[in-house]
Design a protein around this motif. Structure first.
Motif, PDB file in Angstrom:
ATOM      1  N   LEU A  62       0.828  -1.204   0.000  1.00 22.11           N
ATOM      2  CA  LEU A  62       0.000   0.000   0.000  1.00 22.11           C
ATOM      3  C   LEU A  62       0.863   1.255   0.000  1.00 22.11           C
ATOM      4  O   LEU A  62       0.620   2.203  -0.740  1.00 22.11           O
ATOM      5  CB  LEU A  62      -0.934   0.011   1.218  1.00 22.11           C
ATOM      6  N   GLN A  69      -6.457  -0.164  -1.891  1.00 22.72           N
ATOM      7  CA  GLN A  69      -6.947  -0.734  -0.636  1.00 22.72           C
ATOM      8  C   GLN A  69      -8.011  -1.796  -0.879  1.00 22.72           C
ATOM      9  O   GLN A  69      -8.020  -2.831  -0.214  1.00 22.72           O
ATOM     10  CB  GLN A  69      -7.483   0.374   0.264  1.00 22.72           C
ATOM     11  N   GLU A  70      -8.913  -1.543  -1.810  1.00 22.27           N
ATOM     12  CA  GLU A  70      -9.967  -2.526  -2.063  1.00 22.27           C
ATOM     13  C   GLU A  70      -9.390  -3.818  -2.648  1.00 22.27           C
ATOM     14  O   GLU A  70      -9.832  -4.922  -2.314  1.00 22.27           O
ATOM     15  CB  GLU A  70     -11.017  -1.944  -3.002  1.00 22.27           C
ATOM     16  N   GLY A  73      -7.875  -5.655   0.253  1.00 24.28           N
ATOM     17  CA  GLY A  73      -8.904  -6.255   1.101  1.00 24.28           C
ATOM     18  C   GLY A  73      -9.480  -7.507   0.493  1.00 24.28           C
ATOM     19  O   GLY A  73      -9.724  -8.503   1.188  1.00 24.28           O
ATOM     20  N   ARG A  86     -17.527  -3.517   2.845  1.00 21.47           N
ATOM     21  CA  ARG A  86     -17.433  -2.105   2.490  1.00 21.47           C
ATOM     22  C   ARG A  86     -18.295  -1.300   3.461  1.00 21.47           C
ATOM     23  O   ARG A  86     -19.472  -1.597   3.647  1.00 21.47           O
ATOM     24  CB  ARG A  86     -17.917  -1.858   1.060  1.00 21.47           C
ATOM     25  N   VAL A 125      -9.245  -3.032  10.028  1.00 26.33           N
ATOM     26  CA  VAL A 125      -8.252  -2.726   9.011  1.00 26.33           C
ATOM     27  C   VAL A 125      -7.175  -3.808   8.999  1.00 26.33           C
ATOM     28  O   VAL A 125      -6.681  -4.208   7.946  1.00 26.33           O
ATOM     29  CB  VAL A 125      -7.626  -1.342   9.268  1.00 26.33           C
ATOM     30  N   SER A 149     -11.933  -4.703   6.369  1.00 28.84           N
ATOM     31  CA  SER A 149     -12.329  -3.485   5.691  1.00 28.84           C
ATOM     32  C   SER A 149     -11.072  -2.718   5.291  1.00 28.84           C
ATOM     33  O   SER A 149      -9.968  -3.055   5.716  1.00 28.84           O
ATOM     34  CB  SER A 149     -13.219  -2.619   6.584  1.00 28.84           C
ATOM     35  N   THR A 150     -11.254  -1.656   4.504  1.00 26.74           N
ATOM     36  CA  THR A 150     -10.113  -0.845   4.080  1.00 26.74           C
ATOM     37  C   THR A 150      -9.918   0.319   5.045  1.00 26.74           C
ATOM     38  O   THR A 150     -10.827   0.709   5.778  1.00 26.74           O
ATOM     39  CB  THR A 150     -10.326  -0.291   2.659  1.00 26.74           C
TER      40      THR A 150
END
Length: 583
Positions: A62, A69-70, A73, A86, A125, A149-150
């Motif tokens: 990252l 990020q998605e 994830g 989400r 996260v 999740s992001t």
């Protein structure tokens, strides 16, 4: 299961739990490489950084910008057999926020999203943080199920975490009832310094900062205390308190602002500083007496937030060029007009940001100094110490200045000194209360300034208002708005798409999030100067300015509405419809 408002993506095997012990978990880098999301060179570089820093491979990728990020994830979901969630637009339920306070959620980077049959589901996260999971389990006293999740989604959800209402409800249980009229000064000071009241006022201020408020209003009504936040220019009631808390709340604010809690019959001013989520915020306090008790208003000014540019403020390319051309001149006055709260000072700061260089000496006199700018000498008005606009300007002229900023031209004396500075080779920036740009010209003459002095010293005038920006997540296009509003059809640009405000969680159901300025800019030329000397009336000056190509604030607003930035209704709320200048 997770609530319907939360969109989820399940791993291919459909499981909701961590794979059983003994099952081989494929390395995350291998999965990302296999899916073509990264290449072998990026993976090797990330592994080298991981070995030297100890960071998780996902965090390294990252930071490198190699994956979104998605994407990360989704791959973590496949790798671990955990659900990917989400959180966009999600609002945390009050009962879940009571289980997991905001401070804990922020520290552990988790959001509680469901409570199913005694098991708390939390979006994390970093779901590999077993210590965090154990901390949550001990705090809530129930089993915990982690989903992924992001970081962006976490930030979005934590910003709308119901901190204030939940915290206040708990804190009010501990407050000692104390009628305002019966409480002694000593008892009031003691109660204002006790932990429940300290936490309550802290929560009010922190909630305002996190909610993007510019002001906090605390008002005693007949039967309650109303707490309102000004967000995007409009006041919103966020909290009501029992009336017996009023004296304690106001006294606590006065103590923070180094004010006299014994004085309740006269207005007072003070200030203090808070730190919220790493941001330093300067809080300016004002109290005034009312029939039910004192009203307290707190203005929130984030330090270091003056990194505005004219482009970000919404100025059109044409007006942007005009402003830069005016302020590039070595001398003269540039004025910005508009009512209080229209963003005039912010625009002046953006201009100073363009002019601030090592070889230029810039001095400002402001009331108050809203943002501190490195490399500039800033002075705050202090009437008790004899620091006023006019007197300080005289001293400035002996400080070898190149550029002077006067917070506001309020009277004839300040206006004369500003014009004297402009005529002796200095660039002067200031604000003036007037309805539009052209109205500044007769306004100066009404102060007693001779027309020839206005004409010779003034280089340009701008006017501005702030309109709310449409929420990008819920705005709705209106293809036939011209037919719906026939009286405005001739004022609407032919090209573009108009939108209506709708409202969603992201914008607190207002339909808007943030503000942008609408402008009109009038550079003075020889023709306008002759009209000023001849004392031409406002309507003739405006007609001449529009004939020279001035885009009015209304026209600028309609162009922004046609580009989907704001709405026609919002433009009409802050700017009058252009009429043909008439006598």
């Amino acid at each position: 299961m997770v609530e319907d408002s939360v969109r989820t993506m399940r791993p291919p095997n459909g499981t909701d739990i961590v794979p059983l012990p003994g099952r081989r978990r494929r390395p995350l880098g291998e999965l990302l490489l296999e899916e073509g999301l990264i290449n072998a060179e990026q993976l090797e570089q990330a592994l080298e950084i991981q070995r030297s820093t100890g960071k998780r491979i996902g965090r390294v990728l990252l930071d490198m910008g190699a994956v979104a990020q998605e994407q990360l994830g989704t791959m973590l979901s496949q790798q671990m057999g955990l659900e990917f969630v989400r959180l966009t637009g999600m609002t945390v339920r009050d009962d879940l926020a009571r289980l997991l306070p905001a401070a804990v959620a922020r520290r552990l980077q988790v959001i509680p999203i469901a409570d199913d049959d005694g098991t708390l589901t939390v979006a994390m996260v970093d779901p590999l943080d077993i210590v965090a999971v154990d901390d949550i389990r001990r705090l809530v006293g129930m089993p915990v199920r982690a989903v992924i999740s992001t970081l962006d989604d976490f930030q979005d959800a934590i910003d709308r975490y119901p901190v204030l209402e939940v915290a206040v409800e708990i804190l009010l249980r501990d407050l000692v009832p104390a009628p305002d009229e019966d409480i002694s000064l000593e008892a009031l000071r003691r109660l204002a310094d006790e932990a429940p009241m300290v936490r309550l006022v802290n929560q009010i201020v922190e909630g305002a900062v996190r909610g993007r408020a510019s002001d906090i209003h605390i008002e005693r009504q007949q039967d309650l205390v109303r707490v309102r936040y000004r967000v995007d220019g409009l006041l919103q009631t966020r909290l009501t308190l029992p009336k017996h808390t009023h004296a304690q709340v106001v006294s606590r604010i006065k103590i923070l602002g180094s004010m006299d809690i014994a004085e309740r019959r006269a207005p007072q001013d003070g200030s203090f500083e808070v730190r919220v989520d790493g941001r330093v915020v300067d809080v300016r306090v004002s109290t005034v007496p009312s029939i039910f008790g004192e009203k307290a208003v707190m203005r929130l000014l984030e330090k270091g937030a003056s990194t505005f540019t004219l482009e970000k403020l919404g100025i059109s390319p044409r007006d942007h060029g005009r402003v830069l051309q005016i302020v590039a001149r070595p001398q003269g006055i540039f004025l910005i007009t508009g009512p209080t709260g229209s963003g005039k000072t912010t625009t002046l700061y953006a201009i100073l940001g363009r002019l601030n260089r090592d070889e230029v000496n810039i001095l400002t006199i402001e009331d108050p100094v809203e943002y501190q700018i490195g490399g500039i000498t800033q002075v705050q008005v202090n009437p008790r110490a004899g620091v006023a606009f006019a007197s300080t300007m005289r001293h400035f002229l002996r400080q070898d200045p190149d550029i002077l900023l006067v917070g506001e031209v309020r009277d004839e004396e300040t206006a004369r000194i500003a014009m004297q500075a402009a005529l002796t080779g200095h660039l002067v920036l200031s604000t003036l209360h007037a309805n539009d740009a052209v109205a500044a010209l007769p306004r100066l003459m009404d102060m007693g300034i001779e027309p020839y002095l206005v004409a010779s010293s003034l280089e340009g005038v701008a006017a501005q208002r702030l309109v709310r920006v449409l929420c990008p997540r819920c705005r709705k296009p209106v293809p036939n708005l011209r037919a719906e509003l026939p009286r405005l059809a001739e004022h609407m640009p032919e090209e573009g798409t108009f939108f209506h405000a709708v409202g969603c969680d992201f914008c607190s159901y207002t339909g808007y999030r943030g503000r942008v300025a609408v402008f009109e800019v009038v550079p003075l030329d020889d023709g306008l100067r002759q009209m000023i000397v001849a004392r031409a009336p406002h309507y003739e000056l405006k007609h001449a300015s529009m004939a020279r190509g001035m885009t009015s604030m209304f026209q600028d607003g309609m162009q922004k509405a046609a580009r989907g930035i704001t709405t026609v209704e919002e433009v009409l709320r802050v700017v009058e419809l252009d009429q043909e200048p008439s006598r």
